[in-house]
Scaffold this motif. Sequence first.
Motif, PDB file in Angstrom:
ATOM      1  N   LEU A   1       0.821  -1.205   0.000  1.00 40.65           N
ATOM      2  CA  LEU A   1       0.000   0.000   0.000  1.00 40.65           C
ATOM      3  C   LEU A   1       0.858   1.258   0.000  1.00 40.65           C
ATOM      4  O   LEU A   1       0.533   2.246  -0.663  1.00 40.65           O
ATOM      5  CB  LEU A   1      -0.927   0.003   1.218  1.00 40.65           C
ATOM      6  CG  LEU A   1      -2.265  -0.713   1.069  1.00 40.65           C
ATOM      7  CD1 LEU A   1      -2.986  -0.779   2.410  1.00 40.65           C
ATOM      8  CD2 LEU A   1      -3.141  -0.041   0.026  1.00 40.65           C
ATOM      9  N   ALA A   2       1.954   1.233   0.743  1.00 41.55           N
ATOM     10  CA  ALA A   2       2.834   2.405   0.795  1.00 41.55           C
ATOM     11  C   ALA A   2       3.445   2.689  -0.576  1.00 41.55           C
ATOM     12  O   ALA A   2       3.516   3.842  -1.016  1.00 41.55           O
ATOM     13  CB  ALA A   2       3.930   2.192   1.838  1.00 41.55           C
TER      14      ALA A   2
ATOM     15  N   ASP B   1       2.208   1.709  -3.508  1.00 39.88           N
ATOM     16  CA  ASP B   1       1.117   2.112  -4.397  1.00 39.88           C
ATOM     17  C   ASP B   1       0.697   3.560  -4.141  1.00 39.88           C
ATOM     18  O   ASP B   1       0.346   4.293  -5.068  1.00 39.88           O
ATOM     19  CB  ASP B   1      -0.089   1.195  -4.213  1.00 39.88           C
ATOM     20  CG  ASP B   1       0.181  -0.226  -4.703  1.00 39.88           C
ATOM     21  OD1 ASP B   1       1.218  -0.434  -5.362  1.00 39.88           O
ATOM     22  OD2 ASP B   1      -0.636  -1.122  -4.406  1.00 39.88           O
ATOM     23  N   ARG B   2       0.753   3.978  -2.883  1.00 40.79           N
ATOM     24  CA  ARG B   2       0.348   5.347  -2.550  1.00 40.79           C
ATOM     25  C   ARG B   2       1.344   6.358  -3.117  1.00 40.79           C
ATOM     26  O   ARG B   2       0.953   7.428  -3.585  1.00 40.79           O
ATOM     27  CB  ARG B   2       0.225   5.491  -1.037  1.00 40.79           C
ATOM     28  CG  ARG B   2      -0.594   6.680  -0.616  1.00 40.79           C
ATOM     29  CD  ARG B   2      -1.527   6.334   0.526  1.00 40.79           C
ATOM     30  NE  ARG B   2      -2.590   5.425   0.139  1.00 40.79           N
ATOM     31  CZ  ARG B   2      -3.421   4.847   1.015  1.00 40.79           C
ATOM     32  NH1 ARG B   2      -3.307   5.082   2.299  1.00 40.79           N
ATOM     33  NH2 ARG B   2      -4.371   4.030   0.581  1.00 40.79           N
TER      34      ARG B   2
ATOM     35  N   TYR C   1       0.553   6.581  -6.722  1.00 46.60           N
ATOM     36  CA  TYR C   1      -0.706   7.321  -6.885  1.00 46.60           C
ATOM     37  C   TYR C   1      -0.451   8.827  -6.889  1.00 46.60           C
ATOM     38  O   TYR C   1      -0.913   9.550  -7.786  1.00 46.60           O
ATOM     39  CB  TYR C   1      -1.650   6.934  -5.749  1.00 46.60           C
ATOM     40  CG  TYR C   1      -2.942   7.725  -5.694  1.00 46.60           C
ATOM     41  CD1 TYR C   1      -4.058   7.338  -6.435  1.00 46.60           C
ATOM     42  CD2 TYR C   1      -3.061   8.845  -4.878  1.00 46.60           C
ATOM     43  CE1 TYR C   1      -5.249   8.048  -6.369  1.00 46.60           C
ATOM     44  CE2 TYR C   1      -4.243   9.565  -4.811  1.00 46.60           C
ATOM     45  CZ  TYR C   1      -5.334   9.164  -5.562  1.00 46.60           C
ATOM     46  OH  TYR C   1      -6.505   9.877  -5.502  1.00 46.60           O
ATOM     47  N   TYR C   2       0.287   9.324  -5.909  1.00 49.84           N
ATOM     48  CA  TYR C   2       0.543  10.760  -5.843  1.00 49.84           C
ATOM     49  C   TYR C   2       1.554  11.213  -6.892  1.00 49.84           C
ATOM     50  O   TYR C   2       1.510  12.375  -7.329  1.00 49.84           O
ATOM     51  CB  TYR C   2       0.984  11.154  -4.437  1.00 49.84           C
ATOM     52  CG  TYR C   2      -0.175  11.180  -3.466  1.00 49.84           C
ATOM     53  CD1 TYR C   2      -1.179  12.125  -3.589  1.00 49.84           C
ATOM     54  CD2 TYR C   2      -0.277  10.238  -2.451  1.00 49.84           C
ATOM     55  CE1 TYR C   2      -2.259  12.142  -2.720  1.00 49.84           C
ATOM     56  CE2 TYR C   2      -1.350  10.251  -1.572  1.00 49.84           C
ATOM     57  CZ  TYR C   2      -2.345  11.205  -1.712  1.00 49.84           C
ATOM     58  OH  TYR C   2      -3.415  11.216  -0.851  1.00 49.84           O
TER      59      TYR C   2
ATOM     60  N   LEU D   1       2.822   3.184   6.538  1.00 46.53           N
ATOM     61  CA  LEU D   1       1.772   3.640   5.625  1.00 46.53           C
ATOM     62  C   LEU D   1       1.228   5.008   6.008  1.00 46.53           C
ATOM     63  O   LEU D   1       1.021   5.867   5.153  1.00 46.53           O
ATOM     64  CB  LEU D   1       0.641   2.618   5.575  1.00 46.53           C
ATOM     65  CG  LEU D   1      -0.524   2.970   4.640  1.00 46.53           C
ATOM     66  CD1 LEU D   1      -0.046   3.107   3.198  1.00 46.53           C
ATOM     67  CD2 LEU D   1      -1.625   1.921   4.750  1.00 46.53           C
TER      68      LEU D   1
ATOM     69  N   SER E   1       1.407   8.277   3.670  1.00 50.08           N
ATOM     70  CA  SER E   1       0.129   8.818   3.222  1.00 50.08           C
ATOM     71  C   SER E   1      -0.025  10.302   3.510  1.00 50.08           C
ATOM     72  O   SER E   1      -0.734  11.005   2.788  1.00 50.08           O
ATOM     73  CB  SER E   1      -1.026   8.050   3.877  1.00 50.08           C
ATOM     74  OG  SER E   1      -1.023   6.697   3.479  1.00 50.08           O
TER      75      SER E   1
ATOM     76  N   TRP F   1      -6.171   4.883   6.870  1.00 52.71           N
ATOM     77  CA  TRP F   1      -5.116   4.938   5.858  1.00 52.71           C
ATOM     78  C   TRP F   1      -4.995   3.644   5.064  1.00 52.71           C
ATOM     79  O   TRP F   1      -4.369   3.624   4.000  1.00 52.71           O
ATOM     80  CB  TRP F   1      -3.775   5.272   6.511  1.00 52.71           C
ATOM     81  CG  TRP F   1      -3.809   6.582   7.231  1.00 52.71           C
ATOM     82  CD1 TRP F   1      -3.770   6.784   8.569  1.00 52.71           C
ATOM     83  CD2 TRP F   1      -3.921   7.885   6.640  1.00 52.71           C
ATOM     84  NE1 TRP F   1      -3.850   8.129   8.869  1.00 52.71           N
ATOM     85  CE2 TRP F   1      -3.942   8.823   7.698  1.00 52.71           C
ATOM     86  CE3 TRP F   1      -4.000   8.353   5.328  1.00 52.71           C
ATOM     87  CZ2 TRP F   1      -4.046  10.204   7.478  1.00 52.71           C
ATOM     88  CZ3 TRP F   1      -4.112   9.714   5.113  1.00 52.71           C
ATOM     89  CH2 TRP F   1      -4.123  10.620   6.172  1.00 52.71           C
ATOM     90  N   ASN F   2      -5.596   2.565   5.555  1.00 57.23           N
ATOM     91  CA  ASN F   2      -5.538   1.289   4.840  1.00 57.23           C
ATOM     92  C   ASN F   2      -6.644   1.145   3.802  1.00 57.23           C
ATOM     93  O   ASN F   2      -6.700   0.133   3.105  1.00 57.23           O
ATOM     94  CB  ASN F   2      -5.636   0.131   5.839  1.00 57.23           C
ATOM     95  CG  ASN F   2      -4.401   0.004   6.700  1.00 57.23           C
ATOM     96  OD1 ASN F   2      -3.371  -0.490   6.260  1.00 57.23           O
ATOM     97  ND2 ASN F   2      -4.489   0.479   7.938  1.00 57.23           N
TER      98      ASN F   2
ATOM     99  N   GLU G   1      -9.440   3.079   0.740  1.00 61.24           N
ATOM    100  CA  GLU G   1      -9.415   4.013  -0.382  1.00 61.24           C
ATOM    101  C   GLU G   1      -9.476   5.474   0.077  1.00 61.24           C
ATOM    102  O   GLU G   1      -8.957   6.355  -0.593  1.00 61.24           O
ATOM    103  CB  GLU G   1     -10.589   3.723  -1.325  1.00 61.24           C
ATOM    104  CG  GLU G   1     -10.367   2.561  -2.270  1.00 61.24           C
ATOM    105  CD  GLU G   1      -9.262   2.834  -3.278  1.00 61.24           C
ATOM    106  OE1 GLU G   1      -9.200   3.947  -3.835  1.00 61.24           O
ATOM    107  OE2 GLU G   1      -8.445   1.924  -3.499  1.00 61.24           O
TER     108      GLU G   1
ATOM    109  N   GLN H   1      -6.298   7.944   0.346  1.00 60.04           N
ATOM    110  CA  GLN H   1      -5.637   8.644  -0.756  1.00 60.04           C
ATOM    111  C   GLN H   1      -6.662   9.449  -1.528  1.00 60.04           C
ATOM    112  O   GLN H   1      -7.753   8.977  -1.815  1.00 60.04           O
ATOM    113  CB  GLN H   1      -4.910   7.665  -1.682  1.00 60.04           C
ATOM    114  CG  GLN H   1      -5.812   6.637  -2.358  1.00 60.04           C
ATOM    115  CD  GLN H   1      -5.046   5.663  -3.227  1.00 60.04           C
ATOM    116  OE1 GLN H   1      -3.900   5.343  -2.950  1.00 60.04           O
ATOM    117  NE2 GLN H   1      -5.681   5.201  -4.289  1.00 60.04           N
TER     118      GLN H   1
END
Length: 294
Positions: free
Chosen positions: A108-109, A111-112, A115-116, A160, A164, A260-261, A263, A266
């Motif tokens: 997730l970290a 992917d985040r 994402y940004y 995470l 985030s 934070w885990n 949707e 983000q």
Amino acid sequence: MSRLEILKTYKIYIAGQFPRTESGRFYAAKNAAGKQLANMCLSSRKDFRNAVVAARGAFSGWSGRAAFNRSQILYRIGEMLETRRTQFVDELVQQDLTTAQANAEVNLAVDRLVYYAGWCDKYQQVFSAVNPVASSHFNFSVQEPTGVVAIIAPQNSSLLGLVSVMAPVIASGNTCVILASEQKPLCAVTFAEVLNSSDLPGGVVNILTGKIPELAKWFAEHMDVNTVIYCEKDTANKNMFREKAAVNLKRLHFYDQVDWNSEEGQSPYFITDSTEIKTTWHPVENIAGAGGGY
């Protein structure tokens, strides 16, 4: 003979360097069973001031970069985190997650960050505008970074939560000072090592370890901090931030209800939380005369 394990001393991260706290103080990071995992710097007011100076010094260069370049750097941070996933999984397991939970958090970290990275050169198109006006002018509203952002990261999340709250802040060109989780600090300083080995300029992200009760007041009062982000539910601290942040009109955001885990952890709106609107008026030359068009 039994061997005495040498515990790592995790330093703080300021201006692209890894100094020890100027106070010389440390505390023991422990897991839920009480086992000591490492020695952590107990950051002081002076450390925070040094970090703000570093963040302010890096602001003009970072905010002046092309949005696409910031995007590349955020993506590079994600790449570097991916290549060191084994170390992060190990530290998360030491801090009481299962191996499956630790792998999911690292995923997730990463992917985040990606994402940004994707939003760096797109949020302006979404949130900026050309405004209709009743005079011979163009009127533009654009998002600009506020400056130095002081962040008290989620205390129940080692990696995470920190990623985030950091990623949207720097995506728009801000610089930041982050107080990591006191009880789960291992991944924060290891993440600083990732930042240091990426293309991120020194001073853009500064990471401290220590105690909220000792440092929160200075986060709120420092006159060269433009925005404060607080991720805990402590009502007394919230009220203190509201009172003291008003002295220099800091922006103030509480992220105490965010999962934070999920949707909701983000969103491009997290980027706009640490930006301000700049509106520009530009005259339009009337080439057709007083009674004509533009």
